[in-house]
Design a protein around this motif. Structure first.
Motif, PDB file in Angstrom:
ATOM      1  N   ARG A  51       8.196  13.340  -1.901  1.00 57.21           N
ATOM      2  CA  ARG A  51       9.494  13.788  -1.407  1.00 57.21           C
ATOM      3  C   ARG A  51      10.533  12.679  -1.496  1.00 57.21           C
ATOM      4  N   ARG A  52      10.095  11.435  -1.497  1.00 52.70           N
ATOM      5  CA  ARG A  52      11.006  10.295  -1.598  1.00 52.70           C
ATOM      6  C   ARG A  52      11.026   9.734  -3.032  1.00 52.70           C
ATOM      7  N   TYR A  53      10.477  10.517  -3.982  1.00 48.24           N
ATOM      8  CA  TYR A  53      10.493  10.180  -5.409  1.00 48.24           C
ATOM      9  C   TYR A  53       9.655   8.951  -5.737  1.00 48.24           C
ATOM     10  N   ILE A  54       8.486   8.881  -5.109  1.00 45.07           N
ATOM     11  CA  ILE A  54       7.523   7.836  -5.435  1.00 45.07           C
ATOM     12  C   ILE A  54       6.277   8.511  -5.982  1.00 45.07           C
ATOM     13  N   GLU A  55       5.653   7.879  -6.984  1.00 46.76           N
ATOM     14  CA  GLU A  55       4.488   8.483  -7.623  1.00 46.76           C
ATOM     15  C   GLU A  55       3.318   8.600  -6.654  1.00 46.76           C
ATOM     16  N   SER A  56       2.378   9.455  -7.003  1.00 43.96           N
ATOM     17  CA  SER A  56       1.202   9.673  -6.170  1.00 43.96           C
ATOM     18  C   SER A  56       0.315   8.441  -6.151  1.00 43.96           C
ATOM     19  N   VAL A  57      -0.522   8.332  -5.120  1.00 39.90           N
ATOM     20  CA  VAL A  57      -1.437   7.203  -5.015  1.00 39.90           C
ATOM     21  C   VAL A  57      -2.610   7.419  -5.968  1.00 39.90           C
ATOM     22  N   PRO A  58      -3.261   6.356  -6.413  1.00 42.83           N
ATOM     23  CA  PRO A  58      -4.400   6.493  -7.328  1.00 42.83           C
ATOM     24  C   PRO A  58      -5.535   7.292  -6.692  1.00 42.83           C
ATOM     25  N   GLU A  59      -6.191   8.125  -7.482  1.00 41.17           N
ATOM     26  CA  GLU A  59      -7.271   8.955  -6.962  1.00 41.17           C
ATOM     27  C   GLU A  59      -8.520   8.145  -6.633  1.00 41.17           C
ATOM     28  N   ASP A  60      -8.626   6.951  -7.202  1.00 43.38           N
ATOM     29  CA  ASP A  60      -9.818   6.137  -6.938  1.00 43.38           C
ATOM     30  C   ASP A  60      -9.572   5.071  -5.862  1.00 43.38           C
ATOM     31  N   ALA A  61      -8.490   5.237  -5.099  1.00 44.39           N
ATOM     32  CA  ALA A  61      -8.182   4.253  -4.052  1.00 44.39           C
ATOM     33  C   ALA A  61      -9.284   4.251  -2.999  1.00 44.39           C
ATOM     34  N   THR A  62      -9.705   3.060  -2.593  1.00 46.48           N
ATOM     35  CA  THR A  62     -10.732   2.924  -1.568  1.00 46.48           C
ATOM     36  C   THR A  62     -10.128   3.189  -0.190  1.00 46.48           C
ATOM     37  N   GLU A  63     -10.985   3.260   0.834  1.00 50.47           N
ATOM     38  CA  GLU A  63     -10.491   3.472   2.193  1.00 50.47           C
ATOM     39  C   GLU A  63      -9.546   2.351   2.609  1.00 50.47           C
ATOM     40  N   GLU A  64      -9.909   1.125   2.319  1.00 48.86           N
ATOM     41  CA  GLU A  64      -9.054  -0.004   2.685  1.00 48.86           C
ATOM     42  C   GLU A  64      -7.717   0.070   1.956  1.00 48.86           C
ATOM     43  N   GLU A  65      -7.755   0.435   0.671  1.00 55.42           N
ATOM     44  CA  GLU A  65      -6.517   0.552  -0.099  1.00 55.42           C
ATOM     45  C   GLU A  65      -5.659   1.699   0.431  1.00 55.42           C
ATOM     46  N   LEU A  66      -6.312   2.804   0.796  1.00 58.00           N
ATOM     47  CA  LEU A  66      -5.561   3.935   1.347  1.00 58.00           C
ATOM     48  C   LEU A  66      -4.865   3.549   2.649  1.00 58.00           C
ATOM     49  N   LEU A  67      -5.589   2.857   3.509  1.00 60.35           N
ATOM     50  CA  LEU A  67      -5.003   2.451   4.785  1.00 60.35           C
ATOM     51  C   LEU A  67      -3.843   1.485   4.568  1.00 60.35           C
ATOM     52  N   ASP A  68      -3.974   0.579   3.613  1.00 60.42           N
ATOM     53  CA  ASP A  68      -2.865  -0.328   3.299  1.00 60.42           C
ATOM     54  C   ASP A  68      -1.651   0.451   2.789  1.00 60.42           C
ATOM     55  N   LEU A  69      -1.899   1.460   1.960  1.00 58.70           N
ATOM     56  CA  LEU A  69      -0.804   2.274   1.430  1.00 58.70           C
ATOM     57  C   LEU A  69      -0.134   3.081   2.544  1.00 58.70           C
ATOM     58  N   ILE A  70      -0.934   3.573   3.477  1.00 60.88           N
ATOM     59  CA  ILE A  70      -0.368   4.320   4.608  1.00 60.88           C
ATOM     60  C   ILE A  70       0.484   3.409   5.473  1.00 60.88           C
ATOM     61  N   LEU A  71       0.000   2.197   5.744  1.00 56.46           N
ATOM     62  CA  LEU A  71       0.781   1.249   6.536  1.00 56.46           C
ATOM     63  C   LEU A  71       2.082   0.898   5.830  1.00 56.46           C
ATOM     64  N   GLU A  72       2.030   0.707   4.511  1.00 55.20           N
ATOM     65  CA  GLU A  72       3.244   0.407   3.750  1.00 55.20           C
ATOM     66  C   GLU A  72       4.223   1.574   3.817  1.00 55.20           C
ATOM     67  N   GLU A  73       3.691   2.803   3.739  1.00 57.86           N
ATOM     68  CA  GLU A  73       4.563   3.972   3.779  1.00 57.86           C
ATOM     69  C   GLU A  73       5.193   4.152   5.152  1.00 57.86           C
ATOM     70  N   ARG A  74       4.437   3.852   6.202  1.00 58.70           N
ATOM     71  CA  ARG A  74       5.010   3.897   7.552  1.00 58.70           C
ATOM     72  C   ARG A  74       6.148   2.879   7.666  1.00 58.70           C
ATOM     73  N   ARG A  75       5.972   1.736   7.063  1.00 58.78           N
ATOM     74  CA  ARG A  75       7.029   0.718   7.100  1.00 58.78           C
ATOM     75  C   ARG A  75       8.290   1.211   6.399  1.00 58.78           C
ATOM     76  N   ARG A  76       8.113   1.845   5.238  1.00 56.46           N
ATOM     77  CA  ARG A  76       9.266   2.315   4.474  1.00 56.46           C
ATOM     78  C   ARG A  76       9.978   3.466   5.171  1.00 56.46           C
ATOM     79  N   GLU A  77       9.205   4.429   5.666  1.00 59.32           N
ATOM     80  CA  GLU A  77       9.798   5.636   6.239  1.00 59.32           C
ATOM     81  C   GLU A  77      10.352   5.402   7.639  1.00 59.32           C
ATOM     82  N   LEU A  78       9.674   4.584   8.432  1.00 62.33           N
ATOM     83  CA  LEU A  78       9.984   4.489   9.861  1.00 62.33           C
ATOM     84  C   LEU A  78      10.690   3.198  10.248  1.00 62.33           C
TER      85      LEU A  78
END
Length: 499
Positions: free
Chosen positions: A418-445
């Motif tokens: 919705r913010r025009y950013i590409e999808s996350v990699p399908e092979d992202a690990t749990e740690e990578e996913l959590l890092d991406l979520i934290l980064e997205e919270r920083r950007r959005e909030l």
């Protein structure tokens, strides 16, 4: 909403918060006594709405909401104020008047005291005033329970272990010890669950819990500014996630999304995030929208605007306010680092004057354009507590921690795309996913008062501050207690880091 401030003053007077231990033997003819206060339908309205007013005052005083939740996260740079610089670097025992205010939890216990009193008094009013139906009393009491539950959740994130007080004060404030924060959150969660049973999904008059117009107003008037079942479920999810109970958190978030037709919650569009030139329409921070789940209002239409109490007081400068320099700003390098994807529309929406040494944070910019006095600008941005995008990111986090990786990616991509950013990699690990979520919270909030709490819950405080893991274990992530609080109650103890 005018009942909020009137009710706050009436109830403070009635419960003795403004008295000084029988300074006068003659009963005041102006103050409303407790015996006369809780007798009518209007008393119930004022007394229950006072809880909202006191909560708003606690979060707005000295910009406390952002002092606690944002400034220690490091995204904002301080231009000149010594107290804000000390706050940013976690020097929380520094000797500044504002720091004394931030260290003191008494204004939050004023909220809790009002809630305790209201919950004790509301059930008796229908017998004294037949205009006040028991169904309406249950609805008002449920809102008060929500405010009390939220307040305990809020202060646990700031101070960790806190006193748990659930009954009205009798005489002087009783000396109370700190309770383990898990016990406090267990109580808050039970309260929110109980409140949810008596609250509607919306105040639209179509729910068994609330029929017709509420207090003479329709759904658009009350949208997102009153506790609802959805707000309760969202609060329960956050309490559970803070306790690392991600399964329960996900259960309640799913209950919200499964009832989307009832809640009417939706994502804010990119256009609706843009602040209108007048600053009085558009933007999620004007409030009362379907994308805000719960907010504390500063509405221009009800004369609730102010010169302080919102983040704009720190972030704006000329030509918006008569200041040559803002107290805080996000550096251009930080903006480019946070919004590293050039297609991300939020960088241009949230910031302006990027050619300046100090770009201006425009995400929260609700100015009263009707005020023509160039030496005075009034702010009317709401304090947004919960909104739909934040809930989506919490849902993604819960799924990732429960190893539902496909679902976590889907939730994260919903917002990123919705913010025009590409999808996350399908092979992202749990740690990578959590890092991406934290980064997205920083950007959005960014700027909404979430950053410091996110760093605590994700275990990232040492990575983004000068504090070490040992410091965190010794209580440095929490706030110290004020000297006044410790002197008044010798049973309270300070975290070892702050001794």
């Amino acid at each position: 909403m005018r009942y909020i401030w009137m009710g706050s003053l009436m109830c403070l007077l009635a419960t003795g918060w403004l008295s000084c231990k029988k300074m006068l033997d003659v009963e005041s003819t102006r103050a409303v006594t407790e015996e006369n206060m809780w007798r009518t339908k209007n008393d119930a309205w004022a007394g229950s709405f006072a809880a909202y007013g006191l909560l708003r005052a606690a979060l707005a005083n000295e910009n406390a909401h952002w002092a606690y939740g944002e400034m220690r996260g490091g995204d904002f740079t301080v231009s000149k104020r010594g107290d804000l610089q000390a706050l940013r670097s976690s020097q929380l025992t520094s000797n500044y008047p504002a720091m004394d205010t931030w260290r003191d939890w008494r204004r939050f216990y004023a909220v809790i005291a009002q809630c305790n009193l209201a919950l004790a008094k509301l059930p008796g009013i229908p017998d004294l005033d037949n205009r006040y139906a028991r169904s309406e009393m249950k609805l008002d009491a449920a809102q008060v329970r929500f405010v009390r539950a939220f307040t305990y959740f809020y202060i646990v994130r700031i101070w960790g272990d806190v006193p748990l007080i659930t009954e009205p004060f009798k005489g002087d404030f009783a000396a109370s010890t700190r309770e383990d924060w898990k016990k406090v959150l267990d109580f808050a969660q039970e309260e929110a669950i109980a409140a949810a049973k008596d609250l509607p999904w919306q105040f639209d008059g179509t729910n068994p819990e609330q029929q017709g117009n509420y207090r003479g107003q329709g759904v658009s008037h009350w949208r997102s500014i009153l506790a609802t079942r959805g707000a309760c479920y969202n609060l329960i999810a956050h309490i559970a996630a803070w306790k690392k109970d991600y399964a329960t958190a996900l259960e309640y978030i799913n209950a919200i999304t499964d009832n989307k037709a009832r809640t009417a919650y939706e994502y804010v569009t990119n256009n609706d995030m843009i602040v209108a030139p007048s600053g009085t329409s558009g933007s999620t921070f004007r409030g009362r929208t379907n994308w805000n789940i719960f907010q504390l209002d500063f509405n221009i239409d009800h004369a609730e605007i102010s010169t302080t109490g919102q983040l704009e007081y720190w972030t704006l400068r000329y030509p918006d306010v008569p200041k040559a320099e803002a107290e805080i700003y996000v550096t251009k390098d930080s903006i480019l680092n946070i919004y590293s994807n050039s297609s991300d529309v939020r960088a241009s929406i949230f910031f302006t004057d990027m050619t300046s040494v100090q770009p201006m944070f425009y995400k929260l910019r609700m100015l009263d354009g009707a005020v023509k006095n160039p030496t005075l600008r009034l702010f009317n941005a709401a304090i947004v507590i919960f909104r739909y995008e934040e809930m989506t990111l919490l849902r993604a986090e819960c799924n990732a921690r429960l190893k539902n990786y496909e679902a976590a990616r889907a939730e994260l991509n919903t917002l990123r795309n919705r913010r025009y950013i590409e999808s996350v990699p399908e092979d992202a690990t749990e740690e990578e996913l959590l890092d991406l979520i934290l980064e997205e919270r920083r950007r959005e909030l960014i700027g909404e008062g979430w950053r410091w709490y996110d760093l605590i819950s994700f275990g990232k405080v040492p990575a983004y501050s000068r504090l070490t893991e040992a410091d965190v274990q010794n209580g440095a992530a929490y706030w110290p207690l004020s000297k006044n609080t410790l002197s008044l109650n010798p049973q309270l103890t300070q975290y070892s880091y702050w001794k």
